[in-house]
Design an enzyme around this catalytic site. Sequence first.
Site, short mmCIF file in Angstrom:
data_model
loop_
_atom_site.label_atom_id
_atom_site.label_comp_id
_atom_site.label_asym_id
_atom_site.label_seq_id
_atom_site.Cartn_x
_atom_site.Cartn_y
_atom_site.Cartn_z
N LYS A 265 -3.17 -5.60 5.61
CA LYS A 265 -2.33 -5.83 4.44
C LYS A 265 -1.00 -6.39 4.95
O LYS A 265 0.00 -5.69 5.07
CB LYS A 265 -2.14 -4.51 3.66
CG LYS A 265 -1.75 -4.76 2.23
CD LYS A 265 -2.00 -3.55 1.38
CE LYS A 265 -1.27 -3.66 0.06
NZ LYS A 265 -1.59 -4.86 -0.72
N ARG B 240 -3.13 3.40 6.23
CA ARG B 240 -3.49 1.96 6.20
C ARG B 240 -2.33 1.11 6.70
O ARG B 240 -2.53 0.10 7.37
CB ARG B 240 -3.91 1.55 4.78
CG ARG B 240 -4.48 0.13 4.75
CD ARG B 240 -5.08 -0.22 3.40
NE ARG B 240 -4.08 -0.23 2.34
CZ ARG B 240 -4.34 -0.41 1.05
NH1 ARG B 240 -5.59 -0.61 0.66
NH2 ARG B 240 -3.38 -0.42 0.16
N GLU C 134 -13.09 -10.55 -3.09
CA GLU C 134 -12.26 -9.69 -3.94
C GLU C 134 -11.38 -10.58 -4.79
O GLU C 134 -11.49 -11.81 -4.73
CB GLU C 134 -11.41 -8.74 -3.09
CG GLU C 134 -10.48 -9.47 -2.14
CD GLU C 134 -9.60 -8.54 -1.30
OE1 GLU C 134 -9.47 -7.36 -1.64
OE2 GLU C 134 -9.03 -9.04 -0.31
N1 PMP Z 1 -7.13 -6.47 -2.44
C1 PMP Z 1 -5.93 -7.01 -2.20
C2 PMP Z 1 -5.85 -8.37 -1.62
C3 PMP Z 1 -4.77 -6.27 -2.51
O1 PMP Z 1 -3.56 -6.79 -2.28
C4 PMP Z 1 -4.89 -4.99 -3.10
C5 PMP Z 1 -3.65 -4.22 -3.51
N2 PMP Z 1 -3.15 -3.45 -2.46
C6 PMP Z 1 -6.18 -4.47 -3.32
C7 PMP Z 1 -7.27 -5.24 -2.97
C8 PMP Z 1 -6.37 -3.10 -3.90
O2 PMP Z 1 -6.06 -2.13 -2.94
P1 PMP Z 1 -5.51 -0.69 -3.35
O3 PMP Z 1 -6.53 -0.09 -4.25
O4 PMP Z 1 -5.37 0.02 -2.06
O5 PMP Z 1 -4.22 -0.91 -4.05
#
Ligand code: PMP
Length: 293
Positions: free
Chosen positions: A149, A50, A182
């Site tokens: 990200k 990612r 989210e």
């Molecule tokens: N959404 C956002 C905006 C985030 O910053 C994160 C944390 N990385 C997540 C969702 C959750 O992603 P992950 O399960 O890969 O940590």
Amino acid sequence: MKVYINGRFYREAEAKISVFDHGLLYGDGVFEGIRAYNGRVFQLKEHIDRLYASARAILLEIPMSPAEMTEAVLETCRQNRIRDGYIRLVVTRGVGTLGLNPYNCKRGSVIIIAGRIQLYPEEFYEKGLSIITVPTTRNLHNAVNPAIKSLNYLNSILAKIEAINAGCEEAVMLNAEGYVAECTGDNLFVVRDGELQTPPLSAGALRGITRRVVMDLAREQGWRVSEPNLTRYDLFTADECFLTGTAAEIVPVVKIDGRIIGNGQPGPVTRKLMELYRTLTRNSGEPIYPGRV
Ligand code: PMP
């Protein structure tokens, strides 16, 4: 603590980067948050993949290969004698001029910090969170796509401020169309009639790694999983709701915008997934100390 910066380890007090780094000046860069459990790094390949996908999307060339990055993460854990911890992997555009032109930055900066994890209070997991929807919407996918990200987290920070100022721990962000995207640092799920539902990536959700692991665990239980567009009504009338993220793991939600979800307690599906996730995280991953796990 020893911090990795561009191929070398520095003591915490000496771990510094230039004020001309565009990561600082413009939030120009990408990052990952990763967990280690029991001497193994959980879902390391997925996080590295990612990271490189985020970098590709912003035309940022990471000055090392994914294999080298993987080894650098493991070595940073070893240097800090980590068995359980939180790893922050940051790649910035690097040092440039005051102008925003990224082509003036000669080389991306790679920073790896491996330390203790700051866990949410146990109460959040036992009693569940009270969350609200906030005015700040998720970015449009034709602006900074929420799938990237990136170091530019102001959108999430504004939403977080709005939640905290309203006395809640977490904010639900809607997209410009009003569908649920989210939370500020976590993906969101609801359970309805035994089916798990989470917003599609096109609604503005990050391709969460915990999100995918939880979907897989649910399917292994024989539960249906779908990714429909969700409205606030769909949240209010859900049987259960929970958030997923690397740092938070799985957190039950019991109240949204003042509406009690289900019976106001973390539900059975959420609890089962929390248990399955706990077992999985403690028993899989990339060994930090091969031969010693
Ligand atoms: N959404 C956002 C905006 C985030 O910053 C994160 C944390 N990385 C997540 C969702 C959750 O992603 P992950 O399960 O890969 O940590």
